[in-house]
Design a protein around this motif. Structure first.
Motif, PDB file in Angstrom:
ATOM      1  N   CYS A 298       0.849  -1.193   0.000  1.00 18.02           N
ATOM      2  CA  CYS A 298       0.000   0.000   0.000  1.00 18.02           C
ATOM      3  C   CYS A 298       0.885   1.243   0.000  1.00 18.02           C
ATOM      4  O   CYS A 298       1.824   1.335   0.781  1.00 18.02           O
ATOM      5  CB  CYS A 298      -0.894   0.033   1.234  1.00 18.02           C
ATOM      6  SG  CYS A 298      -2.038  -1.342   1.317  1.00 18.02           S
ATOM      7  N   GLU A 299       0.561   2.185  -0.856  1.00 16.28           N
ATOM      8  CA  GLU A 299       1.321   3.425  -0.916  1.00 16.28           C
ATOM      9  C   GLU A 299       0.752   4.444   0.052  1.00 16.28           C
ATOM     10  O   GLU A 299      -0.455   4.579   0.193  1.00 16.28           O
ATOM     11  CB  GLU A 299       1.267   4.001  -2.329  1.00 16.28           C
ATOM     12  CG  GLU A 299       1.964   3.135  -3.353  1.00 16.28           C
ATOM     13  CD  GLU A 299       1.977   3.791  -4.713  1.00 16.28           C
ATOM     14  OE1 GLU A 299       2.373   4.961  -4.804  1.00 16.28           O
ATOM     15  OE2 GLU A 299       1.577   3.115  -5.666  1.00 16.28           O
ATOM     16  N   PHE A 300       1.616   5.157   0.709  1.00 17.65           N
ATOM     17  CA  PHE A 300       1.250   6.281   1.554  1.00 17.65           C
ATOM     18  C   PHE A 300       0.201   5.918   2.600  1.00 17.65           C
ATOM     19  O   PHE A 300      -0.662   6.711   2.914  1.00 17.65           O
ATOM     20  CB  PHE A 300       0.788   7.471   0.705  1.00 17.65           C
ATOM     21  CG  PHE A 300       1.752   7.814  -0.376  1.00 17.65           C
ATOM     22  CD1 PHE A 300       3.019   8.263  -0.079  1.00 17.65           C
ATOM     23  CD2 PHE A 300       1.386   7.665  -1.699  1.00 17.65           C
ATOM     24  CE1 PHE A 300       3.927   8.558  -1.090  1.00 17.65           C
ATOM     25  CE2 PHE A 300       2.281   7.966  -2.712  1.00 17.65           C
ATOM     26  CZ  PHE A 300       3.560   8.421  -2.408  1.00 17.65           C
ATOM     27  N   GLY A 301       0.257   4.693   3.104  1.00 19.28           N
ATOM     28  CA  GLY A 301      -0.617   4.284   4.187  1.00 19.28           C
ATOM     29  C   GLY A 301      -2.084   4.144   3.858  1.00 19.28           C
ATOM     30  O   GLY A 301      -2.905   4.041   4.749  1.00 19.28           O
ATOM     31  N   GLY A 302      -2.459   4.122   2.592  1.00 12.47           N
ATOM     32  CA  GLY A 302      -3.879   4.008   2.310  1.00 12.47           C
ATOM     33  C   GLY A 302      -4.217   3.393   0.977  1.00 12.47           C
ATOM     34  O   GLY A 302      -5.064   2.525   0.896  1.00 12.47           O
ATOM     35  N   TYR A 303      -3.579   3.821  -0.095  1.00 13.24           N
ATOM     36  CA  TYR A 303      -3.937   3.356  -1.424  1.00 13.24           C
ATOM     37  C   TYR A 303      -3.375   1.962  -1.662  1.00 13.24           C
ATOM     38  O   TYR A 303      -2.170   1.760  -1.626  1.00 13.24           O
ATOM     39  CB  TYR A 303      -3.405   4.323  -2.478  1.00 13.24           C
ATOM     40  CG  TYR A 303      -3.707   3.870  -3.881  1.00 13.24           C
ATOM     41  CD1 TYR A 303      -4.992   3.980  -4.406  1.00 13.24           C
ATOM     42  CD2 TYR A 303      -2.725   3.316  -4.679  1.00 13.24           C
ATOM     43  CE1 TYR A 303      -5.282   3.545  -5.680  1.00 13.24           C
ATOM     44  CE2 TYR A 303      -3.002   2.885  -5.958  1.00 13.24           C
ATOM     45  CZ  TYR A 303      -4.278   3.001  -6.448  1.00 13.24           C
ATOM     46  OH  TYR A 303      -4.561   2.566  -7.718  1.00 13.24           O
ATOM     47  N   CYS A 304      -4.250   0.995  -1.885  1.00 13.96           N
ATOM     48  CA  CYS A 304      -3.822  -0.386  -2.087  1.00 13.96           C
ATOM     49  C   CYS A 304      -4.464  -0.985  -3.333  1.00 13.96           C
ATOM     50  O   CYS A 304      -5.669  -0.859  -3.520  1.00 13.96           O
ATOM     51  CB  CYS A 304      -4.225  -1.261  -0.910  1.00 13.96           C
ATOM     52  SG  CYS A 304      -3.283  -1.011   0.551  1.00 13.96           S
ATOM     53  N   GLU A 305      -3.636  -1.634  -4.118  1.00 16.11           N
ATOM     54  CA  GLU A 305      -4.148  -2.427  -5.229  1.00 16.11           C
ATOM     55  C   GLU A 305      -3.896  -3.902  -5.002  1.00 16.11           C
ATOM     56  O   GLU A 305      -4.424  -4.730  -5.718  1.00 16.11           O
ATOM     57  CB  GLU A 305      -3.481  -1.995  -6.541  1.00 16.11           C
ATOM     58  CG  GLU A 305      -3.941  -0.643  -7.028  1.00 16.11           C
ATOM     59  CD  GLU A 305      -3.407  -0.314  -8.409  1.00 16.11           C
ATOM     60  OE1 GLU A 305      -2.780  -1.183  -9.049  1.00 16.11           O
ATOM     61  OE2 GLU A 305      -3.616   0.817  -8.851  1.00 16.11           O
TER      62      GLU A 305
END
Length: 76
Positions: free
Chosen positions: A45-52
């Motif tokens: 997850c990038e920046f603690g929130g965005y997850c693919e």
């Protein structure tokens, strides 16, 4: 984490690097440890929130418990 877990993490990282392009940790932003499962989580997850992708999970023994992967599958 204690010394034993840090040594296990080093072994896991070395094994994944040796696996080359087949490793399950490529793209990791954060590494966590779950004491209950005795396993490392390689969070993508990038920046603690965005997850693919869901995180790859590797036991302290080096066994891959979950290769991780896409949260959403492409629909035809």
């Amino acid at each position: 984490m204690g010394r034993e877990q840090i040594e296990a993490l080093i072994r896991v990282l070395q094994a994944q690097i040796a696996a080359g392009p087949e490793n399950v940790i490529l793209g990791t932003w954060t590494i966590g440890f779950d004491r209950t499962r005795d396993a490392f989580f390689f969070d993508k997850c990038e920046f603690g929130g965005y997850c693919e992708e869901r995180p790859a999970v590797i036991g302290a023994s080096g066994v891959v418990l979950d290769r991780g992967g896409p949260l959403l599958e492409d629909s035809p």
